[in-house]
Design a protein around this motif. Structure first.
Motif, PDB file in Angstrom:
ATOM      1  N   UNK B 111      27.517  92.701  27.980  1.00  0.00           N
ATOM      2  CA  UNK B 111      25.864  92.374  28.897  1.00  0.00           C
ATOM      3  C   UNK B 111      25.845  91.861  29.927  1.00  0.00           C
ATOM      4  N   UNK B 112      27.013  90.095  30.049  1.00  0.00           N
ATOM      5  CA  UNK B 112      27.100  88.961  30.470  1.00  0.00           C
ATOM      6  C   UNK B 112      28.106  89.235  31.735  1.00  0.00           C
ATOM      7  N   UNK B 113      28.918  90.304  31.219  1.00  0.00           N
ATOM      8  CA  UNK B 113      29.226  90.137  32.650  1.00  0.00           C
ATOM      9  C   UNK B 113      29.024  91.273  33.763  1.00  0.00           C
ATOM     10  N   UNK B 114      28.260  92.180  32.915  1.00  0.00           N
ATOM     11  CA  UNK B 114      27.396  92.991  34.048  1.00  0.00           C
ATOM     12  C   UNK B 114      26.140  92.595  34.440  1.00  0.00           C
ATOM     13  N   UNK B 115      25.846  90.760  34.713  1.00  0.00           N
ATOM     14  CA  UNK B 115      24.195  90.501  34.576  1.00  0.00           C
ATOM     15  C   UNK B 115      23.882  91.171  34.285  1.00  0.00           C
ATOM     16  N   UNK B 116      23.592  91.650  32.515  1.00  0.00           N
ATOM     17  CA  UNK B 116      22.039  91.725  32.031  1.00  0.00           C
ATOM     18  C   UNK B 116      21.849  90.514  30.726  1.00  0.00           C
ATOM     19  N   UNK B 117      20.935  90.586  30.164  1.00  0.00           N
ATOM     20  CA  UNK B 117      20.564  90.179  29.594  1.00  0.00           C
ATOM     21  C   UNK B 117      19.749  91.035  28.306  1.00  0.00           C
ATOM     22  N   UNK B 118      19.089  90.486  26.754  1.00  0.00           N
ATOM     23  CA  UNK B 118      18.749  91.132  25.827  1.00  0.00           C
ATOM     24  C   UNK B 118      17.287  91.355  25.953  1.00  0.00           C
ATOM     25  N   UNK B 119      16.930  92.452  25.905  1.00  0.00           N
ATOM     26  CA  UNK B 119      15.461  92.296  25.892  1.00  0.00           C
ATOM     27  C   UNK B 119      15.009  91.440  24.556  1.00  0.00           C
ATOM     28  N   UNK B 120      13.527  90.994  25.805  1.00  0.00           N
ATOM     29  CA  UNK B 120      13.221  90.190  25.114  1.00  0.00           C
ATOM     30  C   UNK B 120      12.465  90.438  23.628  1.00  0.00           C
ATOM     31  N   UNK B 121      12.236  91.935  23.268  1.00  0.00           N
ATOM     32  CA  UNK B 121      11.887  92.268  21.979  1.00  0.00           C
ATOM     33  C   UNK B 121      12.914  92.003  20.719  1.00  0.00           C
ATOM     34  N   UNK B 122      14.296  92.013  21.297  1.00  0.00           N
ATOM     35  CA  UNK B 122      15.099  92.284  20.082  1.00  0.00           C
ATOM     36  C   UNK B 122      15.558  90.562  20.343  1.00  0.00           C
TER      37      UNK B 122
END
Lengths: 435, 483
Positions: B111-122
């Motif tokens: 996720x970090x490498x592809x510029x995404x983050x953890x959804x808030x609810x998780x």
């Protein structure tokens, strides 16, 4: 016929009786052990090769959820049914179009037949007014005696003092509750039983018990004067003592049309009974609550997602305020709402509670829609509105609320109970979410 | 006392001993005549219940207690299949708990490498997993996102101590001062040295020893002056630390002095010059004692071998090559019979990261300490060669294998899988159980699957291979989900 469509995986997960069943089902949710799978608008079926020679025959009614499997598991639904539904929800098996398997057809036919027989028996039974009146009179006599007994118990309780009651073992409270059940007063019995643990679990037990004793006393007085009560007031009293209104008496009374917005839902399990409350708001602002019950071994009705708009008609049970209701038509999801509408502030919510208590003193749970409240992480959590008023939270998954809201003001729906809010849903980023 | 308080007292002790209070006049209650004490109390309890519920007030929170809301997240959240997979891993893991942690860590990395983050609810379930799994905690950034870091800080509840500042280093407690010095050694070794030099005379012996030990990080020729000074210290603990650090500086003056002590002890003998003859060092003089050669003990025989060790450790390794006139590899061969000397040379070569000697020593030893010195590519090659040679036992192989950066290269993975599937490879499999799934590269998945399909009674081996296969296939799904 209403076509419910394919279940989502979430819906299957929610149908699982416990985590271990689901874990077992996930292991089975691969095409390998399955054969002869198929589905139509109502049924999903398949055969699962277990450890034995003959494969287990699994059938699921996906409209009025019901499950049948030839395996000996006492879990309900069993892992085979869950695995089949998982495969079906992912579109990996049980595609529509095949001919319904014999065993599934047979099961569906049996169910339909049983249902018609039951209906016919109910409808065909000649109503004997004399016998009915006799039964009612017997029940009244039983309840009257139970209320008198309960009033005597309350008098004894305050004569010897609440402090000595606290020293009593749980079985003492349970005994009183059992007598109330025998007297057909299960609503009171449930409250007494809960008190048996509350006097030890709560730090404010003395006030809690004193006020609750006062309310019970008021119930006994109101019961004796029930002939003077208005119909709504009597209905509320019936709920308090636990004298249920048969669904058949509600079914035909009214048909309120939707779309109904699901404000929030709560599931609880006290070890004896599972309960599910679903709060709905109709197009004209009417708020109702649908209650579902199930014994330990049974599956509760599928929960509705907060924020969903439902096409359904409901009929309300008699009573005042936000009434209990039941669905009188199949429930069709229409889509998801982006918000829950305009919420009030905390003072308005307390005023509404105060007004509701004035109308019906027995009710202790009130739906509240709060606008622009922030979650504060002290103790068990607080809600604070823009004016600075705050209410404590109860049963709140605080980390989850904070993660979802980020401490920003949000609209939040919950149940106001005993001066505390149980959060059931919140509006975050243009969607209704459940903490 | 208020009416409610009086009512509570009467109710607690019972009306038999305490009469119910009169109903509150301000509520204009007019009770019916002739009520018993109990009935009066119960009536008033009912009144109190209704009054309490109808007049509930809100609490006012101190605005200072409010949390600062989270700043907005700049990075988009992971959605679709990626979000579903993380949800699955956190709430209903379809794999064992160890694998789950590995996969969550992989998810965060991807996720970090592809510029995404953890959804808030998780976030809550992720953070509580990270609480117990350091492997997950290490990968939280940057996929955690702004909201996640905000929540993390909130959960820590301000219990974090502010990091000590360097300005008042001299006033820190000794353990904190050592920690701070270690930190400074990593970033700015010269400043750390100046700081310690400046306060040297005001510190206690224990502090001098502990602080000086921090110089092991980024040790260099510039530190020699302070170390020489420490050789004259009155505390033995400080002198020992200084000698140990100077052992790592083969160009230092002390190393030169040690070389002068070692040279006369070495002779190559035999017609074919195939063996070293090594004498034991003489009684240490004052200069030798200052350099850390052990003195005579008060009782018993002096440890002459220990003195030889000290000289070998302190002298440059090229004393050996120049004396014998041969390469390090040839020297190692010459020293075959001298186990103890070879061991000391090994320690010395490791401390000085002397690649030539390390390579020579690895020809005769499989040793984690030596392997660690090699650059990663060479390290993997050497280890693969050692495994292929089949001379090392699994107990010697497991530590260096566990220490290799993961995932391994195909050649090493291949060699290890072969070793594991050999007749008595179950033991090595069990020792590598927790790291093998993530250590095998995707290329090795096929081989692991084939090995798993071969019938096998060794349960531990089956489990390791099954985990490896499961991990690879789940990881494959993760990679695809982030494409």
């Amino acid at each position: 016929m209403c076509f419910m469509g394919r279940w989502s995986e979430e819906r299957v997960i929610n149908a699982a009786p416990d985590a271990s069943s689901l874990a077992a089902a996930r292991k089975l949710a691969r095409p390998g052990p399955w054969s002869d799978t198929g589905s139509n608008d109502v049924l999903v079926w398949g055969k699962c090769q277990g450890s034995g020679k003959t494969p287990y025959q699994v059938s699921v009614d996906t409209v009025a959820p019901a499950y049948r499997c030839s395996c000996p598991s006492r879990k309900f639904p069993c892992k085979h049914a869950l695995a089949l539904l998982l495969l079906w929800s992912r579109g990996e098996a049980a595609d529509a179009g095949t001919e319904t398997a014999g065993f599934a057809q047979e099961w569906a036919a049996q169910r339909a037949e049983r249902a018609t027989v039951r209906e016919r028996r109910q409808n065909d039974q000649p109503v004997d007014p004399a016998a009915q009146a006799k039964r009612l009179a017997e029940r009244m006599a039983l309840m009257d005696a139970g209320i008198d007994d309960f009033a005597r118990w309350l008098t004894d309780l305050v004569r010897t003092g609440l402090a000595s009651a606290r020293r009593q073992p749980y079985s003492w409270w349970d005994g009183v509750a059992a007598r109330l059940v025998d007297a057909q007063l299960p609503g009171l019995a449930e409250q007494v039983r809960a008190m048996g643990s509350d006097v030890h679990a709560r730090t404010d037990w003395a006030d809690h018990l004193l006020l609750r004793v006062g309310r019970w006393w008021a119930v006994t007085k109101a019961w004796r004067r029930r002939s003077t009560l208005a119909a709504d007031e009597l209905a509320d009293l019936r709920v308090a003592v636990g004298w249920a209104v048969p669904t058949a008496d509600v079914q035909g009374t009214e048909a309120l049309h939707g779309p109904w917005l699901v404000l929030g839902a709560h599931r609880s399990d006290d070890g004896r009974l599972q309960q599910q409350r679903t709060w709905l708001r109709g197009p004209d602002g009417t708020v109702v609550v649908v209650l579902d019950f199930a014994a330990q071994s049974e599956a509760l009705a599928t929960p509705q997602l907060a924020g969903a708009l439902l096409d359904a008609t409901v009929a309300r049970y008699p009573g005042s305020g936000q009434r209990r209701a039941m669905f009188t038509s199949p429930v069709d999801p229409l889509g998801m709402a982006a918000s829950l509408g305009e919420g009030g502030n905390i003072l308005q919510a307390l005023e509404a509670e105060s007004a509701a208590v004035a109308v019906s003193p027995w009710r202790d749970r009130h739906p509240v829609l709060l606008g622009g409240v922030r979650v504060c992480p002290d103790d068990h959590g607080w809600l604070r509105d823009s004016k600075g008023d705050a209410l404590p939270l109860v049963d709140a998954p605080l980390d989850s609320l904070l993660a979802l809201t980020g401490g920003h003001p949000v609209d939040l729906f919950g149940e106001l109970e005993d001066g505390r809010v149980r959060p059931l849903s919140a509006v975050v980023g243009g969607a209704v979410v459940m903490p | 006392m208020t009416w409610l308080a009086e009512l509570r007292t009467a109710a607690l002790v019972g009306t038999a001993r305490h009469p119910a209070p009169p109903p509150p006049a301000e509520l204009h209650v007019r009770p019916p005549e002739g009520l018993s004490g109990e009935e009066s109390l119960l009536d008033q309890a009912a009144l109190a219940d209704a009054a309490t519920r109808a007049s509930r007030a809100s609490t006012t929170l101190d605005p200072a207690d409010l949390v600062e809301p989270a700043p907005p997240d700049e990075v988009p959240q992971a959605s679709g299949e990626a979000a579903r997979l993380l949800d699955l891993l956190l709430t209903q893991p379809p794999v064992g708990l160890e694998l789950r942690s590995l996969l969550v860590a992989d998810w965060l990395q991807l996720a970090g490498a592809s510029g995404r983050r953890v959804p808030h609810r998780l976030l809550p379930s992720l953070l509580s997993l990270a609480d117990t799994k350091p492997g997950v905690a290490k990968q939280l950034d940057p996929a955690l996102g702004t909201r996640g870091r905000w929540l993390q800080a909130l959960k820590a509840g301000g219990t974090e101590h502010p990091p000590p500042t360097t300005a008042d280093w001299a006033e820190l407690k000794s353990a904190d001062a050592t920690t701070e010095l270690e930190r400074l050694r990593r970033s700015d070794p010269a400043t750390a040295r100046e700081q310690l030099t400046a306060h040297w005379d005001t510190l206690g012996a224990r502090e001098r020893a502990a602080h000086l030990a921090a110089f092991a990080t980024n040790l260099g020729a510039d530190d020699e002056e302070l170390l020489e000074r420490a050789l004259d210290d009155k505390a033995k603990s400080v002198r020992d630390v200084a000698a140990g650090l100077l052992d790592r500086l083969p160009a230092s003056a002390r190393a030169g002095r040690m070389a002068d002590r070692l040279r006369p002890l070495l002779r190559v003998k035999g017609v074919l010059r195939k063996q070293f003859e090594i004498d034991l060092p003489p009684q240490p003089d004052a200069a030798a004692l200052r350099d850390g050669i052990p003195p005579d003990p008060r009782t018993g025989e002096p440890d002459r071998l220990g003195r030889l060790d000290a000289v070998v450790r302190g002298a440059p390794l090229d004393v050996w090559t120049t004396t014998a006139g041969r390469s390090p590899a040839a020297n190692v061969a010459l020293l075959k019979g001298e186990k103890r000397v070879l061991e000391t040379i090994l320690t010395t070569a490791e401390h000085r990261a002397d690649l030539e000697w390390v390579r020579a020593l690895l020809e005769v030893r499989t040793d984690l300490r030596l392997l660690k010195i090699l650059p990663p590519g060479e390290r993997e090659e050497t280890l693969t060669r050692h495994i292929r040679a089949g001379t090392a036992n699994p107990f010697a192989l497991a530590p260096p294998l566990r220490d290799m950066p993961r995932p391994w290269g195909p050649a090493l993975a291949d060699a290890v899988l072969e070793q594991i599937s050999a007749k008595d490879g179950g033991q090595l499999a069990a020792m590598l159980a927790d790291i093998l799934p993530a250590a095998l590269p995707p290329e090795a998945a096929g081989q692991a699957r084939r090995l798993l399909e071969q019938s096998d009674d060794d349960a531990a081996r089956r489990r390791v291979l099954r985990d490896a296969v499961q991990y690879q296939s789940f990881r494959q799904s993760l990679t695809e989900a982030f494409q």
